[in-house]
Every structure is written in structure tokens, then in C-alpha cells.
Design a protein around this motif. Structure first.
Motif, mmCIF file in Angstrom:
data_model
loop_
_atom_site.group_PDB
_atom_site.id
_atom_site.type_symbol
_atom_site.label_atom_id
_atom_site.label_comp_id
_atom_site.label_asym_id
_atom_site.label_seq_id
_atom_site.Cartn_x
_atom_site.Cartn_y
_atom_site.Cartn_z
ATOM 1 N N PHE A 81 -10.498 -4.780 -19.661
ATOM 2 C CA PHE A 81 -11.018 -5.968 -18.977
ATOM 3 C C PHE A 81 -10.732 -5.897 -17.480
ATOM 4 C CE2 PHE A 81 -9.490 -9.937 -17.056
ATOM 5 C CZ PHE A 81 -10.687 -10.636 -16.948
ATOM 6 N N ALA A 82 -9.495 -5.545 -17.119
ATOM 7 C CA ALA A 82 -9.116 -5.462 -15.707
ATOM 8 C C ALA A 82 -9.958 -4.420 -14.977
ATOM 9 C CB ALA A 82 -7.632 -5.124 -15.584
ATOM 10 N N ALA A 83 -10.217 -3.304 -15.644
ATOM 11 C CA ALA A 83 -11.037 -2.252 -15.042
ATOM 12 C C ALA A 83 -12.474 -2.727 -14.853
ATOM 13 C CB ALA A 83 -11.002 -1.005 -15.920
ATOM 14 N N GLU A 84 -12.984 -3.463 -15.819
ATOM 15 C CA GLU A 84 -14.345 -3.989 -15.728
ATOM 16 C C GLU A 84 -14.447 -5.051 -14.638
ATOM 17 O OE1 GLU A 84 -18.352 -4.670 -16.419
ATOM 18 O OE2 GLU A 84 -17.076 -3.044 -17.146
ATOM 19 N N PHE A 85 -13.453 -5.927 -14.572
ATOM 20 C CA PHE A 85 -13.486 -6.989 -13.564
ATOM 21 C C PHE A 85 -13.318 -6.419 -12.159
ATOM 22 C CE2 PHE A 85 -12.575 -10.961 -11.421
ATOM 23 C CZ PHE A 85 -13.319 -11.877 -12.142
ATOM 24 N N ALA A 86 -12.678 -5.276 -12.058
ATOM 25 C CA ALA A 86 -12.462 -4.639 -10.754
ATOM 26 C C ALA A 86 -13.771 -4.213 -10.101
ATOM 27 C CB ALA A 86 -11.544 -3.430 -10.907
ATOM 28 N N THR A 87 -14.853 -4.159 -10.881
ATOM 29 C CA THR A 87 -16.153 -3.761 -10.336
ATOM 30 C C THR A 87 -16.912 -4.943 -9.733
ATOM 31 O OG1 THR A 87 -17.345 -4.107 -12.435
ATOM 32 C CG2 THR A 87 -16.312 -1.958 -12.097
ATOM 33 N N GLN A 88 -16.362 -6.147 -9.875
ATOM 34 C CA GLN A 88 -17.044 -7.337 -9.355
ATOM 35 C C GLN A 88 -16.947 -7.389 -7.828
ATOM 36 O OE1 GLN A 88 -18.813 -9.161 -11.590
ATOM 37 N NE2 GLN A 88 -18.025 -7.629 -13.033
ATOM 38 N N ASP A 89 -17.868 -8.128 -7.233
ATOM 39 C CA ASP A 89 -17.929 -8.233 -5.775
ATOM 40 C C ASP A 89 -16.687 -8.926 -5.219
ATOM 41 O OD1 ASP A 89 -19.579 -8.021 -3.250
ATOM 42 O OD2 ASP A 89 -19.219 -10.179 -3.308
ATOM 43 N N ALA A 90 -16.134 -8.367 -4.149
ATOM 44 C CA ALA A 90 -14.897 -8.892 -3.566
ATOM 45 C C ALA A 90 -15.034 -10.336 -3.096
ATOM 46 C CB ALA A 90 -14.460 -8.004 -2.399
ATOM 47 N N ALA A 91 -16.211 -10.711 -2.631
ATOM 48 C CA ALA A 91 -16.409 -12.073 -2.132
ATOM 49 C C ALA A 91 -16.247 -13.117 -3.231
ATOM 50 C CB ALA A 91 -17.798 -12.199 -1.507
ATOM 51 N N VAL A 116 -8.084 -11.607 -7.143
ATOM 52 C CA VAL A 116 -7.725 -11.714 -8.556
ATOM 53 C C VAL A 116 -7.900 -10.379 -9.280
ATOM 54 C CG1 VAL A 116 -9.978 -12.366 -9.557
ATOM 55 C CG2 VAL A 116 -7.864 -13.293 -10.531
ATOM 56 N N ARG A 117 -8.711 -9.489 -8.732
ATOM 57 C CA ARG A 117 -8.845 -8.160 -9.334
ATOM 58 C C ARG A 117 -7.510 -7.423 -9.283
ATOM 59 N NH1 ARG A 117 -13.722 -5.822 -5.835
ATOM 60 N NH2 ARG A 117 -12.228 -6.546 -4.253
ATOM 61 N N GLU A 118 -6.820 -7.567 -8.167
ATOM 62 C CA GLU A 118 -5.495 -6.961 -8.036
ATOM 63 C C GLU A 118 -4.509 -7.634 -8.983
ATOM 64 O OE1 GLU A 118 -1.964 -6.325 -4.678
ATOM 65 O OE2 GLU A 118 -3.940 -7.065 -4.070
ATOM 66 N N ALA A 119 -4.640 -8.951 -9.129
ATOM 67 C CA ALA A 119 -3.746 -9.686 -10.030
ATOM 68 C C ALA A 119 -3.920 -9.212 -11.466
ATOM 69 C CB ALA A 119 -4.026 -11.184 -9.936
ATOM 70 N N PHE A 120 -5.154 -9.032 -11.896
ATOM 71 C CA PHE A 120 -5.395 -8.578 -13.265
ATOM 72 C C PHE A 120 -4.842 -7.167 -13.479
ATOM 73 C CE2 PHE A 120 -9.255 -11.606 -13.556
ATOM 74 C CZ PHE A 120 -8.454 -12.614 -14.065
ATOM 75 N N ALA A 121 -4.899 -6.341 -12.446
ATOM 76 C CA ALA A 121 -4.329 -4.995 -12.550
ATOM 77 C C ALA A 121 -2.812 -5.071 -12.715
ATOM 78 C CB ALA A 121 -4.687 -4.178 -11.314
ATOM 79 N N VAL A 122 -2.177 -5.991 -11.986
ATOM 80 C CA VAL A 122 -0.731 -6.199 -12.115
ATOM 81 C C VAL A 122 -0.390 -6.644 -13.533
ATOM 82 C CG1 VAL A 122 1.199 -7.687 -11.417
ATOM 83 C CG2 VAL A 122 -0.302 -6.688 -9.683
ATOM 84 N N HIS A 123 -1.167 -7.575 -14.057
ATOM 85 C CA HIS A 123 -0.921 -8.067 -15.417
ATOM 86 C C HIS A 123 -1.126 -6.960 -16.451
ATOM 87 C CE1 HIS A 123 -0.320 -12.061 -14.003
ATOM 88 N NE2 HIS A 123 -1.574 -12.275 -13.660
ATOM 89 N N ALA A 124 -2.154 -6.152 -16.262
ATOM 90 C CA ALA A 124 -2.425 -5.062 -17.210
ATOM 91 C C ALA A 124 -1.256 -4.081 -17.258
ATOM 92 C CB ALA A 124 -3.715 -4.336 -16.821
ATOM 93 N N ARG A 125 -0.730 -3.742 -16.089
ATOM 94 C CA ARG A 125 0.413 -2.820 -16.042
ATOM 95 C C ARG A 125 1.654 -3.464 -16.657
ATOM 96 N NH1 ARG A 125 -1.701 -1.879 -10.781
ATOM 97 N NH2 ARG A 125 -0.088 -3.201 -9.842
ATOM 98 N N GLY A 126 1.847 -4.742 -16.381
ATOM 99 C CA GLY A 126 3.016 -5.432 -16.916
ATOM 100 C C GLY A 126 2.988 -5.530 -18.427
ATOM 101 N N TYR A 194 3.774 -9.322 -8.474
ATOM 102 C CA TYR A 194 3.038 -10.589 -8.459
ATOM 103 C C TYR A 194 3.414 -11.441 -7.248
ATOM 104 C CZ TYR A 194 1.537 -15.237 -10.083
ATOM 105 O OH TYR A 194 0.962 -16.482 -10.179
ATOM 106 N N LEU A 195 4.705 -11.556 -6.974
ATOM 107 C CA LEU A 195 5.153 -12.368 -5.842
ATOM 108 C C LEU A 195 4.681 -11.776 -4.517
ATOM 109 C CD1 LEU A 195 8.799 -13.266 -6.960
ATOM 110 C CD2 LEU A 195 6.819 -14.789 -6.885
ATOM 111 N N ALA A 196 4.722 -10.457 -4.407
ATOM 112 C CA ALA A 196 4.260 -9.808 -3.181
ATOM 113 C C ALA A 196 2.762 -10.023 -2.987
ATOM 114 C CB ALA A 196 4.578 -8.318 -3.231
ATOM 115 N N MET A 197 2.012 -9.921 -4.065
ATOM 116 C CA MET A 197 0.561 -10.063 -3.996
ATOM 117 C C MET A 197 0.143 -11.490 -3.646
ATOM 118 S SD MET A 197 -2.080 -9.760 -7.161
ATOM 119 C CE MET A 197 -1.199 -11.152 -7.892
ATOM 120 N N THR A 198 0.822 -12.469 -4.236
ATOM 121 C CA THR A 198 0.455 -13.867 -4.010
ATOM 122 C C THR A 198 1.147 -14.467 -2.789
ATOM 123 O OG1 THR A 198 2.197 -14.583 -5.562
ATOM 124 C CG2 THR A 198 -0.035 -14.296 -6.447
#
Length: 204
Positions: A81-91, A116-126, A194-198
Motif C-alpha cells: 500500500f505504501a509503495a502504491e501510495f508513493a506514486t500519487q501526486d505530491a500536491a 503523508v507518503r513519507e509517513a506511510f513509508a515510516v509506518h511500513a518499516r516500523g 515519525y517525530l523528525a518527519m512531523t
């Protein structure tokens, strides 16, 4: 006349807010609906409660073993899911750090938000890290930490669609736990990333 202008402004704000949130929800659902992540989360939550309430040690071990299969499936699906969402437009994937929802704030003030694409990647790794259990956690502690990882991921989804305040309120209402408690319960790696990203401090 002033009242009419205020009313028009209020209606315009409400319309823009609803439109912004509807677009976000539609985008998230369009990707999330391809997976069984929510069902797996519910199944795991129920399974953890069943395992923790099992008095027979052998039976409890069997339940933990059964849940490991579901955990792995969930991890694989969320990574996809995170990989798929990462293809969405940054805006369309910026999230405002403002505590309340202001229509399109993340677009006209991108520096006050995160992706949020970066956030989902963080969650996937966690999630994957806890399931791999390189830290050697006990089944009970592992279930507790993984639950926190999943709750934080769910909080991110609600933050993206609504606001941080709404996300925290839903977390408390649904899981009887606060945002701060969840942050303290996830793995150290997830919390730091997560804290660094947000852009938050450890004492959120």
C-alpha cells in the motif's frame, strides 16, 4: 451587509473544507480499498485479546502462532500500500501540521506540513521491524508494540483526511488511548523517524 459577508465567508470556508477533505478521503480510499488492511487490523486486535485471555499455555502458544501468519500478511499488504501510495501526486499528499483543518492549507503553506507518503513509508518499516522481532520481544510485548504501530498509522490516515485534532480524538474514542501514549509505545525507530518527519518534539 456585514452579516451577509460574514455568512458568505463562513459558507465558503465550510464548502472549501468539505471539498478538500472529500478529495483526500477519496484518494486514500481509492488505494486502501485494494487491500485488506483494516480487516487484518481488526482480526489481529481481537486475536491479541484472545491470546492474552487464554489461560492454557499450550493453547495460548497456538493462538500466537496463528496470529504470526496474519501479522506477516498485514505487513506485506501495508508495504505494498505504501509503495502504491508513493506514486500519487505530491500536491495531493501534503499534510498540514496545523491542529485544525484549514482548506488546502498544506498546499499554500507546504513548509508547515509533511508528506503523508513519507509517513506511510515510516509506518511500513516500523510494522515490518516489530514483526521481524529482532529485538527479541516477548509475544505479549510484541503484540503491545505492534498494536501501537498500527494505531499510529491509523492516526496518520485520519490526520491526512481531517486534522491532527480529529485524529487524536478518534484514537481516544476508538482505542481508549491517547496520541501521546501511542507515540511512547511504538518502537524507538518509528518514534524517532515519525517525530523528525512531523517536526515534533519527544514531549508532544
Amino acid at each position: 451587509m456585514d452579516m451577509l459577508l460574514l455568512l458568505a465567508a463562513a459558507l465558503g470556508f465550510a464548502w472549501a473544507k468539505k471539498k478538500d477533505q472529500s478529495e483526500r478521503i477519496a484518494l486514500l480510499v481509492s488505494v486502501l480499498s485494494r487491500f485488506d488492511i483494516e480487516k487484518l487490523m481488526e482480526s489481529l486486535t481481537d486475536g491479541y485479546l484472545r491470546a492474552l485471555g487464554e489461560e492454557d499455555a499450550e493453547r495460548q502458544t497456538q493462538v500466537w502462532s496463528y496470529l504470526e501468519v496474519q501479522e506477516q500478511t498485514l505487513s506485506e499488504q501495508f508495504t505494498a500500500f505504501a509503495a502504491e501510495f508513493a506514486t500519487q501526486d505530491a500536491a495531493a499528499t501534503r499534510v498540514s501540521r496545523l491542529p485544525v483543518a484549514i482548506p488546502y492549507a498544506a498546499r499554500w503553506w507546504p513548509s508547515a506540513g509533511f508528506d503523508v507518503r513519507e509517513a506511510f513509508a515510516v509506518h511500513a518499516r516500523g510494522i515490518a521491524s516489530v514483526i521481524e522481532n529482532q529485538a527479541g520481544l516477548s509475544p505479549k510485548r510484541r503484540a503491545f508494540t505492534l498494536s501501537a504501530e498500527l494505531f499510529l498509522m491509523q492516526h496518520t490516515c485520519h490526520w491526512y483526511c481531517r486534522s491532527k485534532t480529529v485524529a487524536s480524538a478518534r484514537l481516544l474514542a476508538r482505542h481508549k488511548t491517547t496520541y501521546q501514549q501511542v507515540l511512547q509505545s511504538v518502537s524507538v525507530g518509528t518514534r524517532n523517524a515519525y517525530l523528525a518527519m512531523t517536526g515534533q518534539s519527544a514531549a508532544v
